[in-house]
Scaffold this active site. Structure first.
Site, short mmCIF file in Angstrom:
data_model
loop_
_atom_site.label_atom_id
_atom_site.label_comp_id
_atom_site.label_asym_id
_atom_site.label_seq_id
_atom_site.Cartn_x
_atom_site.Cartn_y
_atom_site.Cartn_z
N CYS A 1 -3.35 -3.93 4.23
CA CYS A 1 -2.46 -4.96 4.76
C CYS A 1 -2.75 -6.36 4.21
CB CYS A 1 -2.57 -5.00 6.29
SG CYS A 1 -2.08 -3.46 7.09
N HIS B 1 -3.17 -11.19 12.14
CA HIS B 1 -2.62 -9.96 11.59
C HIS B 1 -2.20 -9.04 12.73
CE1 HIS B 1 -1.87 -6.44 9.30
NE2 HIS B 1 -2.88 -5.79 9.82
N GLU C 1 0.84 -1.19 0.00
CA GLU C 1 0.00 0.00 0.00
C GLU C 1 0.88 1.25 0.00
OE1 GLU C 1 -1.74 1.09 4.08
OE2 GLU C 1 -1.72 -1.10 4.16
#
Length: 413
Positions: A116, A242, A84
């Protein structure tokens, strides 16, 4: 007739730790904050940074060069870069990876973007390509690369960072085999964190928190529906989540434990997390926020740090990307996982970073931000106490020399 996919997954994996670091305790003291906040609530002790001659392109190439050897170049026919933080709205970072890794011209390459989740999206596409048998014996190179924008003095300054990870995906899953038939995925359009311009990075803490947890439950439920799993605790030896910051992973773990058959107290849930997931944060706590690389740095940390993890063990992985998309999937630890990861000496790379003072950090961040959207500039590779001579000169790392007429000029040091 039952359908049997060929084995596929991660053959090799590494992380590029960058060459500079910032101590979160020093940052908290400089901002007149309680230093226990980043250390005990966010579980972040340090973060990685780049000098002005590194960017998401150099990190991607420098990570890939750590695992792509001469014998691999003819076999890689797909390169995917998840990011990103791209330096161009059209030209993908994958073109630089193909060039500077010396890959053949017969190579598909592109960039994936979903905050992400972009790296996981790339990994899944690569794994399905290998499993399809469309190019027998060929491999895919998946790279994740990101760095934070400048956020001096903001409350979220402690969860910023930089890193790249690289994975060789093939029919020889020495590190992790991926079960492609039972993946659970979930999406919902929201505004939690986003980058609306080339210089801005925006985040809404509450929206992001709830978006993450909604996506976790949605992807998990889809996984359960597809796999028929009935006992989350028994099904997996370890769990990876995550990692926007370490403390968030305990919230995620507890959310799924609450959906199990046995109610756990807070103390029991913490002990369970310590045993089955916390080892995965070994390296994330030192890199800081790494965006597309976060779950893969956790993967490296778990394999390196958990002596009770063995070949054949099942590990669940949850990936989340703002905006939003999430995936929950099952992996099996490969026979050479510990050997492959240990060979990358991640801790040693982190130890070699040069610590910055707060003044050096702030000056560097302002300099880096000032280069964005400039059509012409040359990068001064002096300063930073001789960092270039010590960490780059003669070491074959990709560096940025200049931008001329928007064209970026890189070379191997």
């Amino acid at each position: 007739m039952a359908h049997h996919r060929p084995r596929v997954g991660i053959e090799r994996i590494t992380a590029y730790p960058c060459t500079l670091s910032l101590d979160m305790k020093l940052l908290a003291e400089a901002r007149d904050h309680d230093p226990r906040h980043p250390l005990e609530e966010l579980w972040v002790s340090e973060r990685s940074l780049n000098p002005a001659w590194e960017d998401p392109v150099t990190m991607a190439v420098n990570a890939a060069l750590q695992i792509v050897g001469p014998e691999d170049r003819k076999d890689i026919e797909l390169v995917i870069v998840g990011t990103e933080s791209s330096v161009d709205f059209g030209k993908p970072i994958s073109t630089y990876v193909q060039r500077y890794c010396g890959l053949t011209a017969n190579c598909r390459n592109f960039e994936t973007k979903h905050a992400c989740y972009g790296g996981t999206g790339g990994l899944m596409m690569a794994a399905h390509w290998v499993a399809s048998g469309a190019a027998p014996g060929k491999k895919a190179l998946v790279v994740c690369t990101d760095q934070s924008r400048v956020h001096l003095g903001q409350p979220w300054e402690y969860v910023l960072g930089a890193a790249a990870t690289a994975m060789l995906v093939s029919a020889e899953p020495d590190v992790l085999e991926i079960d492609l038939d039972t993946c659970g995925y979930w999406t919902q359009e929201i505004f939690d964190t986003y980058r609306p311009t080339s210089t801005k990075e925006v985040g809404h803490a509450d929206t992001s928190l709830y978006g993450y947890l909604d996506a976790l439950e949605g992807a998990y439920d889809h996984y359960v529906a597809r796999s028929g799993m009935v006992d989350y605790d028994a099904a997996f030896a370890r769990h990876i989540y995550h990692v926007p910051f370490g403390g968030m992973t305990f919230r995620a773990h507890r959310a799924l434990l609450r959906r199990g058959p046995h109610e756990m107290s807070l103390r029991e849930a913490k002990a369970h997390f310590e045993r089955k997931s916390k080892a995965a944060l070994r390296y994330n706590s030192r890199f800081g926020g790494t965006y597309t690389s976060a779950t893969f740095i956790a993967m490296l940390g778990l394999i390196d740090a958990d002596p009770e993890l063995h070949a054949g063990d099942q590990v669940s992985i949850f990936s989340y990307g703002s905006g939003s998309c999430a995936e929950f999937y099952r992996t099996t630890v490969g026979e050479r996982a510990r050997e492959r990861v240990a060979s990358q000496r991640i801790a040693a790379g982190l130890d070699r970073r040069m610590p910055l003072t707060i003044a050096e950090y702030e000056a560097l961040e302002r300099l880096r931000a000032g280069y964005i959207d400039q059509s012409d500039y040359e990068v001064d590779q002096s300063g930073l106490r001789g960092l270039y001579e010590r960490a780059y000169a003669g070491k074959g790392r990709l560096v940025l020399d200049a931008v001329r007429g928007w064209q970026r000029e890189y070379r191997l040091s």
